[in-house]
Motif scaffolding. Structure first.
Motif, short mmCIF file in Angstrom:
data_model
loop_
_atom_site.label_atom_id
_atom_site.label_comp_id
_atom_site.label_asym_id
_atom_site.label_seq_id
_atom_site.Cartn_x
_atom_site.Cartn_y
_atom_site.Cartn_z
N MET A 242 11.28 5.49 -23.12
CA MET A 242 10.41 4.34 -23.40
C MET A 242 8.95 4.68 -23.12
O MET A 242 8.05 4.20 -23.80
CB MET A 242 10.82 3.15 -22.53
CG MET A 242 12.09 2.49 -23.02
SD MET A 242 12.81 1.47 -21.74
CE MET A 242 14.28 0.89 -22.60
N LYS A 243 8.74 5.52 -22.12
CA LYS A 243 7.36 5.83 -21.75
C LYS A 243 6.68 6.73 -22.77
O LYS A 243 5.47 6.93 -22.71
CB LYS A 243 7.34 6.49 -20.37
CG LYS A 243 7.44 5.46 -19.26
CD LYS A 243 7.47 6.13 -17.91
CE LYS A 243 7.72 5.14 -16.80
NZ LYS A 243 8.25 5.82 -15.60
N LYS A 244 7.48 7.26 -23.71
CA LYS A 244 6.83 8.03 -24.79
C LYS A 244 5.98 7.13 -25.66
O LYS A 244 5.05 7.57 -26.30
CB LYS A 244 7.89 8.77 -25.61
CG LYS A 244 8.46 9.94 -24.83
CD LYS A 244 9.43 10.75 -25.64
CE LYS A 244 9.98 11.86 -24.77
NZ LYS A 244 11.36 12.21 -25.15
N GLN A 245 6.36 5.84 -25.69
CA GLN A 245 5.42 4.85 -26.21
C GLN A 245 4.54 4.54 -25.02
O GLN A 245 4.96 4.72 -23.89
CB GLN A 245 6.16 3.56 -26.61
CG GLN A 245 7.08 3.71 -27.79
CD GLN A 245 6.33 3.86 -29.08
OE1 GLN A 245 5.11 3.69 -29.12
NE2 GLN A 245 7.02 4.20 -30.15
N GLY B 203 16.57 8.15 -17.62
CA GLY B 203 16.50 8.73 -18.95
C GLY B 203 16.00 7.71 -19.97
O GLY B 203 15.16 8.02 -20.83
N TRP B 204 16.49 6.47 -19.87
CA TRP B 204 16.00 5.40 -20.75
C TRP B 204 14.50 5.24 -20.56
O TRP B 204 13.74 5.18 -21.53
CB TRP B 204 16.66 4.06 -20.40
CG TRP B 204 18.05 3.84 -20.91
CD1 TRP B 204 19.05 4.75 -20.97
CD2 TRP B 204 18.58 2.61 -21.42
NE1 TRP B 204 20.18 4.16 -21.48
CE2 TRP B 204 19.92 2.85 -21.75
CE3 TRP B 204 18.06 1.32 -21.60
CZ2 TRP B 204 20.74 1.85 -22.28
CZ3 TRP B 204 18.88 0.34 -22.11
CH2 TRP B 204 20.22 0.60 -22.45
N TYR C 157 -1.54 -3.83 -26.78
CA TYR C 157 -1.46 -5.03 -25.96
C TYR C 157 -0.14 -5.17 -25.21
O TYR C 157 -0.02 -5.91 -24.26
CB TYR C 157 -1.65 -6.28 -26.83
CG TYR C 157 -3.04 -6.41 -27.38
CD1 TYR C 157 -4.10 -6.74 -26.55
CD2 TYR C 157 -3.30 -6.21 -28.73
CE1 TYR C 157 -5.37 -6.85 -27.04
CE2 TYR C 157 -4.57 -6.33 -29.23
CZ TYR C 157 -5.61 -6.65 -28.38
OH TYR C 157 -6.88 -6.77 -28.87
N ILE C 158 0.89 -4.46 -25.69
CA ILE C 158 2.22 -4.65 -25.10
C ILE C 158 2.56 -3.42 -24.27
O ILE C 158 2.87 -2.37 -24.81
CB ILE C 158 3.25 -4.89 -26.22
CG1 ILE C 158 2.85 -6.15 -26.99
CG2 ILE C 158 4.65 -5.04 -25.66
CD1 ILE C 158 3.08 -6.05 -28.45
N ASP C 159 2.45 -3.58 -22.96
CA ASP C 159 2.56 -2.39 -22.12
C ASP C 159 3.67 -2.51 -21.08
O ASP C 159 3.73 -1.73 -20.15
CB ASP C 159 1.22 -2.14 -21.42
CG ASP C 159 0.84 -3.27 -20.48
OD1 ASP C 159 1.57 -4.27 -20.44
OD2 ASP C 159 -0.18 -3.15 -19.77
#
Lengths: 170, 155
Positions: B89-92, B84-85, B17-19
């Motif tokens: 984060m996008k790995k989630q 880089g950050w 739900y948290i995208d």
């Protein structure tokens, strides 16, 4: 030569004096622990405090309106002012109802008629959660419980609200 | 959701739900007295703003820790770090990353940044706790929430 009047003997006099002074000292010693023991009873509980939300009862209509107010809250280390909001309206039985705007799904803020596609419902912008006017969650949308309802009281024509309480499962 | 233990625990359980990540970009500079004051005040306003937006959309937004950088730093290098950050984060499964800032110099480097940049003009009217400041922040929060929702609707 004996006097008719009952004389206080030296022994009696000393007894009375010592009992008096001793009693006084004992009372002095006891008063603070007793006050402390009684203290929790005298203290007003802060949890059940109702706050004046600045809304006159006459201004409440059958159309839900959003009101905002703030309360002092002690939370661990911090004492802070917390902003609270509610949706307030009069239901069919002319009772005042105040709902918490916090969605029961993941805690976003819902708004009355927040979506043009769903008139007469509360709408959550995050995941399209919906609630009917009486706060019941619309089946098939993400929320699984009805909106919380605030404790309320009317004093001198003004609305006072307390804490939000969960309602029965729909 | 915020960068806090409890919120992260909840995030891990309801990931689907948290995208969206909301990441405030805040410049600092202590070398000049006047600038320092300005930056401190803007940083205060930005924190309030970001917290308010997070409050409205808690269930779909993760408010990341602030990204601080020297005002005079090379923005190209900073954009690289920022990307880089974002990559991490996008790995989630975060499909939207939204940067929010009062610093207009990011605008020129928007193309170097791989995600949405929200620049808004900083307004400072008197005291931060004044009534008008509250009104302005409420207004900005409302509009930003609308904008973020439009990102959600576009896909």
């Amino acid at each position: 030569m004996s006097n008719e009047k009952q004389q206080v003997s030296r022994r009696q006099f000393l007894n009375y004096t010592l009992t008096g002074v001793g009693g006084f000292m004992a009372a002095g010693l006891l008063i603070s622990p007793i006050r402390m023991a009684v203290d929790p009873v005298l203290k007003e509980s802060s949890a059940g405090d109702l706050a004046n939300v600045g809304l006159s009862v006459d201004d409440i209509t059958s159309e839900p309106q959003r009101i905002d107010w703030s309360v002092d809250q002690v939370d661990g280390w911090y004492e802070s002012e917390v902003n609270r909001s509610a949706w307030v309206y009069r239901n069919e039985d002319d009772e005042i109802v105040a709902f918490s705007p916090v969605c029961k799904h993941l805690g976003c803020v819902v708004s009355w008629e927040g979506s043009e596609n769903h008139p007469n419902e509360y709408f959550c912008p995050c995941h399209d959660g919906r609630y009917y006017k009486d706060g019941t969650n619309v089946p098939g949308t993400p929320p699984l419980a009805p909106l919380d309802e605030y404790e309320q009281e009317v004093r001198d024509g003004m609305l006072f609200l307390g804490d939000a309480r969960p309602r029965e499962e729909a | 959701m915020k960068w806090r233990k409890n919120d992260i625990q909840q995030y891990v359980q309801s990931k689907e739900y948290i995208d969206t990540i909301l990441l405030p970009l805040i410049p600092i500079q202590l070398s000049s007295d006047d600038d320092a004051e300005k930056h401190a005040s803007q940083s205060e306003v930005m924190n309030i703003l970001a917290n308010e937006i997070e409050k409205e959309l808690t269930g779909r937004i993760m408010l990341a820790p602030n990204y601080h950088y020297l005002k005079s730093a090379d923005k190209q290098l900073e954009s690289k770090r920022l990307n880089g950050w974002a990559e991490d984060m996008k790995k989630q499964p975060f499909s939207h990353i939204v940067y929010i800032t009062f610093d207009s110099s990011w605008k020129k480097h928007e193309k170097d940044i791989s995600d949405n940049l929200l620049w808004m003009p900083a307004v400072q009217v008197g005291e931060i706790n004044s009534k008008e400041m509250h009104g302005i922040i409420r207004e900005q929060v409302g509009q930003t929430v609308e904008l973020i929702r439009s990102y959600w609707q576009s896909n």
